[in-house]
Design a protein around this motif. Structure first.
Motif, mmCIF file in Angstrom:
data_model
loop_
_atom_site.group_PDB
_atom_site.id
_atom_site.type_symbol
_atom_site.label_atom_id
_atom_site.label_comp_id
_atom_site.label_asym_id
_atom_site.label_seq_id
_atom_site.Cartn_x
_atom_site.Cartn_y
_atom_site.Cartn_z
ATOM 1 N N ALA A 1 0.791 -1.229 -0.218
ATOM 2 C CA ALA A 1 -0.081 -0.156 -0.104
ATOM 3 C C ALA A 1 0.891 1.630 0.352
ATOM 4 O O ALA A 1 1.672 1.325 0.748
ATOM 5 N N VAL A 2 0.723 2.026 -0.538
ATOM 6 C CA VAL A 2 1.737 3.585 -0.689
ATOM 7 C C VAL A 2 0.791 4.386 -0.959
ATOM 8 O O VAL A 2 -0.677 4.567 -1.441
ATOM 9 N N SER A 3 0.527 5.736 0.106
ATOM 10 C CA SER A 3 0.030 6.557 -0.009
ATOM 11 C C SER A 3 0.755 7.737 -0.125
ATOM 12 O O SER A 3 2.063 8.100 0.351
ATOM 13 N N LEU A 4 0.084 8.354 -0.615
ATOM 14 C CA LEU A 4 1.192 9.629 -1.239
ATOM 15 C C LEU A 4 0.486 11.397 -1.306
ATOM 16 O O LEU A 4 -0.811 11.285 -1.994
ATOM 17 N N LYS A 5 0.894 12.082 -0.658
ATOM 18 C CA LYS A 5 0.183 13.193 0.325
ATOM 19 C C LYS A 5 0.446 14.194 -0.944
ATOM 20 O O LYS A 5 1.456 15.129 -1.519
ATOM 21 N N VAL A 6 -0.593 15.562 -1.591
ATOM 22 C CA VAL A 6 -0.819 16.023 -2.762
ATOM 23 C C VAL A 6 -1.076 17.251 -1.943
ATOM 24 O O VAL A 6 -2.401 17.215 -1.450
ATOM 25 N N SER A 7 -0.655 18.120 -1.527
ATOM 26 C CA SER A 7 -0.777 19.691 -2.202
ATOM 27 C C SER A 7 -0.545 20.514 -3.049
ATOM 28 O O SER A 7 0.807 20.219 -2.838
ATOM 29 N N ILE A 8 -0.952 21.896 -2.339
ATOM 30 C CA ILE A 8 -0.927 23.140 -2.678
ATOM 31 C C ILE A 8 -0.468 24.451 -1.752
ATOM 32 O O ILE A 8 -0.449 24.335 -0.985
ATOM 33 N N PRO A 9 0.884 24.582 -1.761
ATOM 34 C CA PRO A 9 1.409 25.473 -1.296
ATOM 35 C C PRO A 9 0.084 26.997 -1.408
ATOM 36 O O PRO A 9 -0.302 26.977 -2.033
ATOM 37 N N SER A 10 -0.029 28.024 0.242
ATOM 38 C CA SER A 10 -0.745 28.583 -0.099
ATOM 39 C C SER A 10 -0.183 29.845 0.915
ATOM 40 O O SER A 10 0.627 29.541 1.378
#
Length: 448
Positions: A225-234
């Motif tokens: 199981a692979v988890s990739l946290k994706v976000s955008i700077p704010s």
């Protein structure tokens, strides 16, 4: 003559002759009937080839690993057609390789295929007749799994953290010499283009040698199981009103308030660093008293998105004499000049920017299929990072990722753009933004 015909021997000879004639006549009619019905007294022989017969391998599976034995072979049978048809339909015979001898030596050897449970009246020929096999000591070793993904598929402005893997360690079993060749254990997470949210998925684990060739081993578990946290700077900035136009005679603006007072901007960190406020143009030329209006917020080009697209503006006014109004306007003009001079001074003080070059960074192919052989014309390149001196000092080679996506490439040579992942807040330049990739596919086996 009468005496001879009346004798016992005469009667015996006649009886024998009649019996012989009767026997010959009956057998001749039976043979004629068989031939007229298409029957034969002797069995009719034939040949049948049975393709893709599974091969069984007998050996010590707890301590040895055997490679090189084909999964199937073709068997040609000769014999009576009735027996051939039965053997072809039932497939109740077995083809096998016997390596069960406890004294068997390690290494390469030629072994012949054998057949069992076949009718003894049939003759079998096996194609191929033998196999070149390799016998090695069986070995199991634990390896840490490294997750990877194609960062170029992230939506513009979004960043991803370090992917997490569960479980982090897998057990790999195979021939001892193959286990010793393992340089990387990868789990490639497939993501879609334009990804803008955290993703959780399953990824197949692959063991690779130093040249990124897949190795023939058994991996437990086969996927992780692979988890990739994706976000955008704010960044939160205030919304500042910017008056446009000129007030009507006798009207003075007492105050302008905005709701909401702040807005969150989303985008690349280096772009957000340059924005300290969002200015909202407010046309006051038609204002003749207290006014409330809803205006659109203008999104800067370097910003990906904003938390709000509109704002409510409340304007409070008061009535004044024309002479007083002219004095106030003169004071405001003087203040504007002072402010403009201060802004000019600030702009003339640029931030200290530096460059830092990393050489011989490894280019990693991602998305390689099992049927592909991939070779890069050059698997290393140099990259130059540009940014603030303090930020560049914190960056090492391990913070930089250079990948090339080969998942959709056909056989032949391709000029593919590199995907670059660097820490936020810096820009980059490559010696070459593209790399030549050669893809070859193994020849397909000809059908017989």
């Amino acid at each position: 003559m009468d005496k001879f015909t009346n004798s016992a021997w005469f009667m015996r000879i006649v009886a024998f002759a009649l019996a012989a004639l009767l026997f010959i006549s009956v057998n001749f009619e039976m043979e004629s009937d068989k031939k007229s019905l298409g029957l034969s007294t002797a069995p009719e022989n034939g040949t049948e080839t049975i393709e893709n017969v599974p091969v069984e391998v007998y050996y010590d599976r707890e301590n040895l690993v055997v490679s090189g034995v084909p999964e199937t072979v073709d068997v040609t049978l000769k014999g009576a057609k009735s027996l051939l048809l039965n053997a072809k339909s039932q497939r109740d015979f077995k083809v096998y390789v016997d390596l069960s001898d406890p004294e068997i030596s390690m290494g390469d050897r030629s072994v012949t295929f054998k057949i069992s449970d076949l009718n003894e009246k049939l003759v079998a020929t096996i194609d191929p007749e033998y196999a070149e096999v390799n016998v090695q000591e069986r070995m199991t070793k634990e390896f840490k799994v490294e997750a990877e993904y194609n960062s170029s598929l992230l939506e513009e402005g979004y960043t991803a953290g370090q992917p997490t893997v569960n479980p982090e360690v897998v057990k790999i079993t195979g021939a001892k010499d193959v286990i010793e060749q393992i340089s990387y254990v990868k789990a490639n997470l497939e993501i879609r283009k334009g990804l803008n949210e955290t993703v959780n998925g399953q990824a197949t684990v692959k063991a690779l040698d130093r040249d990124l060739n897949k190795l023939d081993v058994s991996i437990e578990p086969a996927s992780v199981a692979v988890s990739l946290k994706v976000s955008i700077p704010s960044k939160k900035v205030s919304i500042e009103p910017k008056q446009t136009g000129k007030t009507k005679a006798g009207v003075r603006i007492k105050s302008i308030s905005i709701d909401p007072k702040e807005v969150t901007l989303y985008g690349q960190e280096n772009a957000l660093d340059k924005i300290n406020a969002l200015y909202l143009p407010v046309n006051i030329s038609k204002v003749d008293g207290d006014t409330e209006m809803e205006l659109d917020l203008l999104k800067p080009e370097t910003v990906q998105k904003m938390s709000a697209s509109k704002a409510t503006v409340k304007i409070r006014t008061e009535k004044v004499d024309v002479e007083d109004e002219e004095e106030v306007e003169e004071e405001e003009k003087v203040e504007e000049v002072i402010v403009d001079e201060e802004e000019t001074i600030e702009k003339e003080e640029p931030e200290t920017m530096e460059s830092k070059t990393f050489t011989n960074l490894k280019i990693i192919p991602v998305g390689k299929r099992e049927d592909q052989e991939v070779e890069l014309e050059s698997d290393v390149t140099n990259i130059t990072l540009n940014g603030k001196a303090d930020e560049l000092k914190k960056i090492s080679k391990n913070d930089i990722s250079l990948t090339v996506d080969v998942s959709n490439l056909d056989e032949g040579q391709h000029d593919v753009e590199l995907a670059v992942r660097v820490p936020a807040g810096v820009t980059w330049d490559l010696d070459s933004k593209r790399v030549t990739v050669s893809v070859s596919l193994p020849p397909k086996e000809e059908e017989t």
